[in-house]
Design a protein around this motif. Structure first.
Motif, short mmCIF file in Angstrom:
data_model
loop_
_atom_site.label_atom_id
_atom_site.label_comp_id
_atom_site.label_asym_id
_atom_site.label_seq_id
_atom_site.Cartn_x
_atom_site.Cartn_y
_atom_site.Cartn_z
N LEU A 42 54.08 23.55 32.24
CA LEU A 42 54.41 24.91 32.68
C LEU A 42 55.75 24.94 33.38
O LEU A 42 56.15 23.96 34.01
N ASP A 43 56.42 26.09 33.31
CA ASP A 43 57.65 26.24 34.08
C ASP A 43 57.28 26.68 35.51
O ASP A 43 56.11 26.93 35.81
N ALA A 44 58.27 26.76 36.37
CA ALA A 44 58.02 27.06 37.78
C ALA A 44 57.31 28.40 37.96
O ALA A 44 56.38 28.51 38.77
N ALA A 45 57.70 29.41 37.22
CA ALA A 45 57.07 30.73 37.34
C ALA A 45 55.59 30.69 36.96
O ALA A 45 54.75 31.28 37.63
N ALA A 46 55.27 29.99 35.90
CA ALA A 46 53.88 29.89 35.45
C ALA A 46 53.04 29.06 36.44
O ALA A 46 51.87 29.38 36.68
N ILE A 47 53.64 28.02 36.99
CA ILE A 47 52.94 27.21 38.00
C ILE A 47 52.60 28.08 39.20
O ILE A 47 51.46 28.11 39.67
N SER A 48 53.60 28.81 39.69
CA SER A 48 53.39 29.69 40.85
C SER A 48 52.31 30.72 40.55
O SER A 48 51.40 30.93 41.36
N ALA A 49 52.40 31.35 39.39
CA ALA A 49 51.42 32.38 39.03
C ALA A 49 50.02 31.82 39.01
O ALA A 49 49.07 32.45 39.50
N GLU A 50 49.84 30.63 38.47
CA GLU A 50 48.51 30.04 38.38
C GLU A 50 47.96 29.68 39.77
O GLU A 50 46.79 29.92 40.06
N VAL A 51 48.81 29.13 40.61
CA VAL A 51 48.36 28.77 41.96
C VAL A 51 48.07 30.02 42.78
O VAL A 51 47.06 30.08 43.50
N PHE A 52 48.91 31.05 42.66
CA PHE A 52 48.65 32.30 43.38
C PHE A 52 47.34 32.94 42.91
O PHE A 52 46.57 33.46 43.71
N ASP A 53 47.08 32.88 41.61
CA ASP A 53 45.84 33.42 41.07
C ASP A 53 44.63 32.67 41.63
O ASP A 53 43.61 33.28 41.96
N PHE A 54 44.74 31.37 41.75
CA PHE A 54 43.69 30.55 42.34
C PHE A 54 43.35 31.06 43.74
O PHE A 54 42.18 31.28 44.08
N HIS A 55 44.37 31.31 44.55
CA HIS A 55 44.15 31.80 45.91
C HIS A 55 43.57 33.21 45.92
O HIS A 55 42.70 33.51 46.73
N GLU A 56 44.04 34.04 45.01
CA GLU A 56 43.51 35.41 44.93
C GLU A 56 42.02 35.41 44.57
O GLU A 56 41.26 36.25 45.04
N GLN A 57 41.61 34.47 43.73
CA GLN A 57 40.19 34.38 43.38
C GLN A 57 39.35 33.99 44.60
O GLN A 57 38.25 34.51 44.79
#
Length: 152
Positions: free
Chosen positions: A92-107
């Motif tokens: 993943l690129d940096a934006a996709a990594i960030s998005a996935e980790v942020f989604d984890f926290h939102e869940q």
């Protein structure tokens, strides 16, 4: 892990942060893009910090709240994210990594919010509210730090 009590929920959340930290750290050294590698290192250290914060809740939780049953209040697997560490984040690129980790926290935040309304005793509500406050605060801090990295 089967979550039957608030104590189980805390342990499960701690393990999620720990596993994510280990996976991010594992992928950091393997990522070809330097920016993404630095991001993975930062995210791994932040997840390790969060794992320690959640562990503190395990030690300090009111026993009455910690042993309150909540099995009927949460889905079987309430968090969906990629936690099998198979070099997923290296692809993943940096934006996709960030998005996935942020989604984890939102869940996690969403799960805590849903549990506040379902907790039946004041001590349990206070425990989940404290967990929610910590998760929201740390997620906001994480987002700000990642945005600052983008500014560089």
């Amino acid at each position: 892990m089967q979550i039957k009590t608030f104590s189980d929920l805390i342990e499960w959340t701690r393990m999620l942060h720990e596993d994510l930290a280990q996976c991010l750290a594992h992928c950091a050294s393997r990522h070809k893009d330097e920016r993404a590698s630095l991001l993975l290192d930062y995210l791994a250290s932040h997840e390790a910090e969060m794992e320690k914060m959640v562990a503190a809740f395990e030690r300090q939780a009111d026993p009455k709240a910690a042993q309150t049953r909540l099995y009927d209040y949460i889905p079987h697997d309430p968090i969906t994210t990629h936690l099998a560490c198979d070099d997923h984040y290296t692809k993943l690129d940096a934006a996709a990594i960030s998005a996935e980790v942020f989604d984890f926290h939102e869940q996690i935040i969403s799960l805590y919010r849903s549990l506040i309304g379902k907790a039946e005793i004041r001590e349990a509500v206070e425990l989940v509210q404290a967990l929610l406050d910590m998760e929201e605060h740390e997620t906001k801090r994480l987002v700000r730090q990642v945005e600052r990295m983008d500014d560089l």
